[in-house]
Scaffold this motif. Structure first.
Motif, PDB file in Angstrom:
ATOM      1  N   ALA A 143       0.837  -1.132  -0.025  1.00 45.24           N
ATOM      2  CA  ALA A 143       0.177  -0.493   0.158  1.00 45.24           C
ATOM      3  C   ALA A 143       0.880   1.322  -0.475  1.00 45.24           C
ATOM      4  CB  ALA A 143      -0.753  -0.318   0.922  1.00 45.24           C
ATOM      5  N   THR A 144       0.510   2.020  -0.834  1.00 46.38           N
ATOM      6  CA  THR A 144       1.082   3.017  -0.760  1.00 46.38           C
ATOM      7  C   THR A 144      -0.212   4.333  -0.586  1.00 46.38           C
ATOM      8  OG1 THR A 144       0.057   3.858  -2.919  1.00 46.38           O
ATOM      9  CG2 THR A 144       2.393   3.235  -3.544  1.00 46.38           C
ATOM     10  N   LEU A 145       0.126   5.777   0.027  1.00 44.81           N
ATOM     11  CA  LEU A 145       0.386   6.182   0.817  1.00 44.81           C
ATOM     12  C   LEU A 145      -0.658   6.695  -0.085  1.00 44.81           C
ATOM     13  CD1 LEU A 145      -0.282   7.753   3.409  1.00 44.81           C
ATOM     14  CD2 LEU A 145       0.770   9.399   2.461  1.00 44.81           C
ATOM     15  N   GLY A 146      -1.352   7.027  -1.772  1.00 42.67           N
ATOM     16  CA  GLY A 146      -2.002   7.205  -2.495  1.00 42.67           C
ATOM     17  C   GLY A 146      -3.073   6.108  -3.265  1.00 42.67           C
ATOM     18  N   SER A 147      -2.035   5.134  -2.442  1.00 43.44           N
ATOM     19  CA  SER A 147      -3.344   3.781  -3.309  1.00 43.44           C
ATOM     20  C   SER A 147      -4.859   4.214  -1.714  1.00 43.44           C
ATOM     21  CB  SER A 147      -2.286   2.341  -3.166  1.00 43.44           C
ATOM     22  OG  SER A 147      -2.184   1.760  -1.686  1.00 43.44           O
ATOM     23  N   LEU A 148      -3.929   3.906  -0.681  1.00 36.85           N
ATOM     24  CA  LEU A 148      -5.452   3.773   0.603  1.00 36.85           C
ATOM     25  C   LEU A 148      -5.748   5.665   0.249  1.00 36.85           C
ATOM     26  CD1 LEU A 148      -2.511   3.927   3.129  1.00 36.85           C
ATOM     27  CD2 LEU A 148      -4.085   2.500   2.769  1.00 36.85           C
ATOM     28  N   TYR A 149      -5.583   6.169  -0.186  1.00 35.10           N
ATOM     29  CA  TYR A 149      -6.538   7.133  -0.564  1.00 35.10           C
ATOM     30  C   TYR A 149      -7.265   7.600  -2.111  1.00 35.10           C
ATOM     31  CZ  TYR A 149      -4.563  10.954   2.495  1.00 35.10           C
ATOM     32  OH  TYR A 149      -4.323  11.692   3.592  1.00 35.10           O
ATOM     33  N   ALA A 150      -6.759   6.273  -2.268  1.00 33.71           N
ATOM     34  CA  ALA A 150      -8.196   5.944  -3.915  1.00 33.71           C
ATOM     35  C   ALA A 150      -8.492   4.972  -3.109  1.00 33.71           C
ATOM     36  CB  ALA A 150      -6.557   5.186  -5.164  1.00 33.71           C
ATOM     37  N   MET A 151      -8.815   4.634  -2.041  1.00 32.15           N
ATOM     38  CA  MET A 151      -9.050   3.417  -1.765  1.00 32.15           C
ATOM     39  C   MET A 151     -10.418   4.330  -1.043  1.00 32.15           C
ATOM     40  SD  MET A 151      -8.043  -0.009  -0.750  1.00 32.15           S
ATOM     41  CE  MET A 151      -6.344  -0.006   0.273  1.00 32.15           C
ATOM     42  N   MET A 152     -10.064   5.098  -1.286  1.00 27.54           N
ATOM     43  CA  MET A 152     -10.941   5.884   0.115  1.00 27.54           C
ATOM     44  C   MET A 152     -11.477   7.176  -1.276  1.00 27.54           C
ATOM     45  SD  MET A 152      -9.447   8.399   2.977  1.00 27.54           S
ATOM     46  CE  MET A 152      -7.657   7.716   3.791  1.00 27.54           C
ATOM     47  N   ALA A 153     -11.895   7.128  -1.973  1.00 28.94           N
ATOM     48  CA  ALA A 153     -11.899   7.267  -3.374  1.00 28.94           C
ATOM     49  C   ALA A 153     -12.764   6.913  -4.075  1.00 28.94           C
ATOM     50  CB  ALA A 153     -11.130   8.182  -4.234  1.00 28.94           C
ATOM     51  N   ARG A 154     -12.587   5.609  -4.045  1.00 28.09           N
ATOM     52  CA  ARG A 154     -13.535   4.580  -4.633  1.00 28.09           C
ATOM     53  C   ARG A 154     -14.794   4.805  -3.899  1.00 28.09           C
ATOM     54  NH1 ARG A 154     -12.452   1.955  -9.553  1.00 28.09           N
ATOM     55  NH2 ARG A 154     -10.251   1.510  -8.725  1.00 28.09           N
ATOM     56  N   ARG A 155     -14.443   4.197  -2.709  1.00 28.73           N
ATOM     57  CA  ARG A 155     -15.788   4.084  -0.812  1.00 28.73           C
ATOM     58  C   ARG A 155     -16.471   5.279  -1.905  1.00 28.73           C
ATOM     59  NH1 ARG A 155     -18.281  -0.769   0.389  1.00 28.73           N
ATOM     60  NH2 ARG A 155     -19.519   0.626   1.683  1.00 28.73           N
ATOM     61  N   HIS A 156     -15.598   6.202  -1.761  1.00 28.71           N
ATOM     62  CA  HIS A 156     -16.647   7.780  -2.135  1.00 28.71           C
ATOM     63  C   HIS A 156     -17.535   7.140  -2.360  1.00 28.71           C
ATOM     64  CE1 HIS A 156     -18.075  11.842  -0.852  1.00 28.71           C
ATOM     65  NE2 HIS A 156     -17.726  11.660   0.702  1.00 28.71           N
ATOM     66  N   MET A 157     -17.358   7.565  -3.926  1.00 28.57           N
ATOM     67  CA  MET A 157     -17.930   7.231  -5.175  1.00 28.57           C
ATOM     68  C   MET A 157     -19.309   5.920  -5.371  1.00 28.57           C
ATOM     69  SD  MET A 157     -14.487   7.585  -7.563  1.00 28.57           S
ATOM     70  CE  MET A 157     -15.040   7.461  -9.516  1.00 28.57           C
ATOM     71  N   ASN A 158     -18.880   5.271  -4.377  1.00 30.60           N
ATOM     72  CA  ASN A 158     -19.514   4.356  -4.228  1.00 30.60           C
ATOM     73  C   ASN A 158     -20.912   4.598  -3.244  1.00 30.60           C
ATOM     74  OD1 ASN A 158     -20.416   1.331  -2.230  1.00 30.60           O
ATOM     75  ND2 ASN A 158     -19.877   0.993  -4.826  1.00 30.60           N
ATOM     76  N   GLU A 159     -20.532   5.099  -2.187  1.00 31.01           N
ATOM     77  CA  GLU A 159     -21.467   5.499  -1.120  1.00 31.01           C
ATOM     78  C   GLU A 159     -22.665   6.165  -1.768  1.00 31.01           C
ATOM     79  OE1 GLU A 159     -19.861   5.752   2.617  1.00 31.01           O
ATOM     80  OE2 GLU A 159     -18.944   4.001   3.206  1.00 31.01           O
ATOM     81  N   PHE A 160     -22.094   7.394  -2.054  1.00 29.30           N
ATOM     82  CA  PHE A 160     -22.973   9.121  -2.460  1.00 29.30           C
ATOM     83  C   PHE A 160     -22.696   9.183  -3.744  1.00 29.30           C
ATOM     84  CE2 PHE A 160     -20.250   8.906   1.941  1.00 29.30           C
ATOM     85  CZ  PHE A 160     -20.853   8.754   2.152  1.00 29.30           C
ATOM     86  N   GLY A 161     -21.950   8.514  -4.823  1.00 31.63           N
ATOM     87  CA  GLY A 161     -22.237   8.809  -6.104  1.00 31.63           C
ATOM     88  C   GLY A 161     -21.022  10.044  -6.617  1.00 31.63           C
ATOM     89  N   THR A 162     -20.553  10.014  -5.996  1.00 29.62           N
ATOM     90  CA  THR A 162     -18.862  11.725  -6.862  1.00 29.62           C
ATOM     91  C   THR A 162     -18.893  10.829  -7.637  1.00 29.62           C
ATOM     92  OG1 THR A 162     -18.986  11.472  -4.014  1.00 29.62           O
ATOM     93  CG2 THR A 162     -16.767  12.099  -5.586  1.00 29.62           C
ATOM     94  N   THR A 163     -18.422  12.156  -8.194  1.00 25.63           N
ATOM     95  CA  THR A 163     -17.925  11.309 -10.054  1.00 25.63           C
ATOM     96  C   THR A 163     -16.636  11.335 -10.130  1.00 25.63           C
ATOM     97  OG1 THR A 163     -18.048  13.512 -10.713  1.00 25.63           O
ATOM     98  CG2 THR A 163     -20.051  11.356 -11.041  1.00 25.63           C
ATOM     99  N   LYS A 164     -15.547  11.273 -11.001  1.00 22.49           N
ATOM    100  CA  LYS A 164     -14.547  11.653 -11.383  1.00 22.49           C
ATOM    101  C   LYS A 164     -14.194  12.937 -11.618  1.00 22.49           C
ATOM    102  CE  LYS A 164     -11.779   7.089 -13.131  1.00 22.49           C
ATOM    103  NZ  LYS A 164     -11.460   6.390 -14.042  1.00 22.49           N
ATOM    104  N   GLU A 165     -14.886  13.687 -12.151  1.00 27.24           N
ATOM    105  CA  GLU A 165     -15.391  15.359 -13.002  1.00 27.24           C
ATOM    106  C   GLU A 165     -15.327  15.725 -11.310  1.00 27.24           C
ATOM    107  OE1 GLU A 165     -17.397  12.174 -14.159  1.00 27.24           O
ATOM    108  OE2 GLU A 165     -16.584  12.164 -16.317  1.00 27.24           O
ATOM    109  N   GLN A 166     -16.325  15.230 -10.478  1.00 28.19           N
ATOM    110  CA  GLN A 166     -15.837  15.998  -9.575  1.00 28.19           C
ATOM    111  C   GLN A 166     -14.939  16.342  -8.261  1.00 28.19           C
ATOM    112  OE1 GLN A 166     -19.815  13.499  -7.077  1.00 28.19           O
ATOM    113  NE2 GLN A 166     -21.322  15.437  -8.449  1.00 28.19           N
ATOM    114  N   LEU A 167     -14.271  14.730  -8.897  1.00 30.20           N
ATOM    115  CA  LEU A 167     -12.971  14.869  -8.083  1.00 30.20           C
ATOM    116  C   LEU A 167     -12.318  16.190  -8.813  1.00 30.20           C
ATOM    117  CD1 LEU A 167     -11.990  11.141  -7.647  1.00 30.20           C
ATOM    118  CD2 LEU A 167     -12.712  12.719  -5.799  1.00 30.20           C
TER     119      LEU A 167
END
Lengths: 388, 133
Positions: A143-167
């Motif tokens: 796990a890199t630090l970036g990969s851990l933040y990436a997993m937060m992002a993936r989960r946020h997209m999954n739970e709340f519908g956050t999009t790549k465009e919003q990021l």
């Protein structure tokens, strides 16, 4: 407890500064801040220095007395204290300096933050950053630090519908703000398409979702409020500070789409200052990645959980909108000399509250919030600053 | 890095041995000497527990810029897994590319090489995950 004000600010350029050493950078920021406050070395009681990892990055430990020495303070024999909380080292140095002045132990304190990221290669720098997560139970498995933040992002997209465009809209906004900041490492606005097209680092996050690895230093001078006007026409008061912690490893947290350390540190800071999130005009939040800014503006109470992406995309966090977030360009565009960032955030807030931010000035800037996190959120420090 | 640093964690990493709080029954991996919920009341009451190694994906990412030791594996997939017993852990998912992993995918542990201490140093081992077909 005494009230405390920031009476001087100074920082170096941020970037890949091959010709400058950590000591050069620390000294320059400190001298600029002293010049801004109009104080002499004779008046300084102590130095608090935020730094993540000089031992690994420049092969030098014990850097607080080193910088004090080369700043000409050796024969003054003042205490110089290094503070470490990973990427929150600067914010923690500020809070420790604040408490030292508030308690009456010291009167005039220099709070600095400095980091030299480019004396090692990118691989080594990423390896060192990964050690701010749990080395034995995260990094050792890849796990890199970036990969851990990436997993937060993936989960946020999954739970709340956050999009790549919003990021991506976080990066676009912060680069636009950075284009108006003469101190920013990156001065060019970027297009949404460029962010979306950037090579992947750890999906769903690409190169433009991350703050850069920068060299740089920042410093502020603190004094008791009752003597602050002696040094500055526009002293800026530290209204409060809140610090909180959490599980070290991301996987152990109650939720990976919320940072409880931020939630608790924010609540403490608002409680001590007696104000609400709606009273804040501008905030410098820890945008080491685009998802971190989205989570931060939710966790600090500016927006409802899950809405962070949407409100960024619709412009509610742009300069002079509902709340101006990362007017400096943030870590993303201003640059990310890790241990200096928390202090650099204070410099932007002071500049705004003094009304000296030029093109990127927030109108009616009365109250500013600073938010600095360490690792993946196992430390968080929130400060509130206000005009006197 | 001295090999004892890896060796001392072998029991947990080789065999998926966690701890269960004797007071609230919550399961932890890696083992902890104290339950963060019960704290003092859990002291001396943490019991070893053999975990099944089965669980589901909470979140995942495909890593394209990895740590130096993992360069040869790029792109590789990392995930946070919620084990059947409730504990969450971070690990690599192998034997598939990132696209076959979804949030909620069922996985189980496999015993694999994790890394080595340079060309002549010791090799260290532990768990990774694979999808349950």
């Amino acid at each position: 407890m005494r009230e405390v004000a920031i009476i001087g600010i100074g920082e170096t350029k941020f970037g890949e500064l091959w010709e400058r050493s950590l000591r050069d950078l620390g000294i320059e920021a400190g001298f600029k801040a002293m010049g801004d406050a109009g104080i002499s070395g004779n008046e300084i009681d102590a130095i608090f220095l935020g730094n993540m990892s000089a031992g690994q990055l420049i092969d030098q430990e014990h850097i607080a007395p080193l910088i004090a020495d080369y700043s000409g303070m050796a024969e003054k024999n003042i205490p110089a204290i290094r503070i470490e909380a990973a990427s929150a080292s600067g914010g923690l140095a500020l809070s420790q300096g604040y408490m030292a002045v508030a308690s009456g132990v010291h009167d005039i304190v220099v709070v600095g933050g400095a980091e030299k990221m480019t004396d090692v290669g990118d691989d080594a720098a990423n390896e060192i950053m990964a050690k701010t997560a749990d080395q034995e139970w995260e990094a050792v498995f890849g796990a890199t630090l970036g990969s851990l933040y990436a997993m937060m992002a993936r989960r946020h997209m999954n739970e709340f519908g956050t999009t790549k465009e919003q990021l991506a809209s976080v990066a676009v906004k912060n680069h636009l703000n950075g284009s108006m900041n003469p101190h920013a490492q990156f001065r060019s606005p970027i297009k949404l398409e460029a962010v979306l097209r950037a090579p992947m680092v750890a999906s769903p996050l690409g190169t433009f979702d991350f703050a850069p690895l920068s060299d740089g230093a920042a410093a502020v001078i603190l004094a008791p409020l009752d003597i602050a006007h002696k040094y500055s026409d526009t002293p800026i008061k530290i209204l409060s500070c809140g610090q909180a912690g959490d599980y070290m490893a991301l996987h152990d947290r109650k939720s990976i789409t919320r940072m409880d350390a931020t939630v608790v540190a924010g609540k403490k800071a608002f409680k001590y200052a007696g104000i609400q999130p709606k009273d804040v005009n501008l905030a410098e939040v820890h945008d080491c990645t685009t998802i971190s800014e989205i989570m931060a503006i939710e966790d600090l109470g500016f927006f409802k959980k899950g809405q962070g992406g949407k409100v960024t995309e619709d412009g509610s966090t742009a300069l002079n909108s509902k709340i101006s977030i990362n007017t400096s360009g943030g870590l993303k565009a201003k640059g990310y000399p890790v241990g200096a960032s928390g202090v650099s955030q204070a410099i932007e807030a002071v500049t705004q509250l003094r009304g000296e931010a030029g093109q990127r000035q927030v109108s009616k800037a009365e109250i500013a919030l600073l938010h600095n996190i360490g690792g993946t959120g196992s430390s968080a420090i929130v400060h509130l600053l206000g005009r006197c | 890095m001295p090999e004892a640093r890896f060796w001392r964690e072998n029991q947990a990493r080789y065999n998926m041995i966690g701890h269960k709080c004797g007071k609230c029954q919550k399961v932890y991996f890696p083992p902890r000497d104290m339950c963060p919920k019960c704290r003092r009341a859990s002291m001396g009451k943490m019991e070893k527990i053999q975990l099944t190694g089965k669980g589901s994906v909470v979140s995942h990412t495909t890593v394209h810029e990895g740590l130096p030791e993992f360069q040869m594996q790029i792109p590789y997939t990392m995930a946070i897994i919620e084990l059947e017993e409730g504990a969450r852990i971070t690990g690599q998912i192998v034997d598939c590319n990132g696209e076959c992993v979804k949030i909620g995918s069922e996985v189980e542990t496999v015993f694999r090489k994790l890394g080595e201490e340079g060309k002549s140093g010791i090799i260290h081992y532990g768990y990774k995950f694979k999808l349950i077909e």
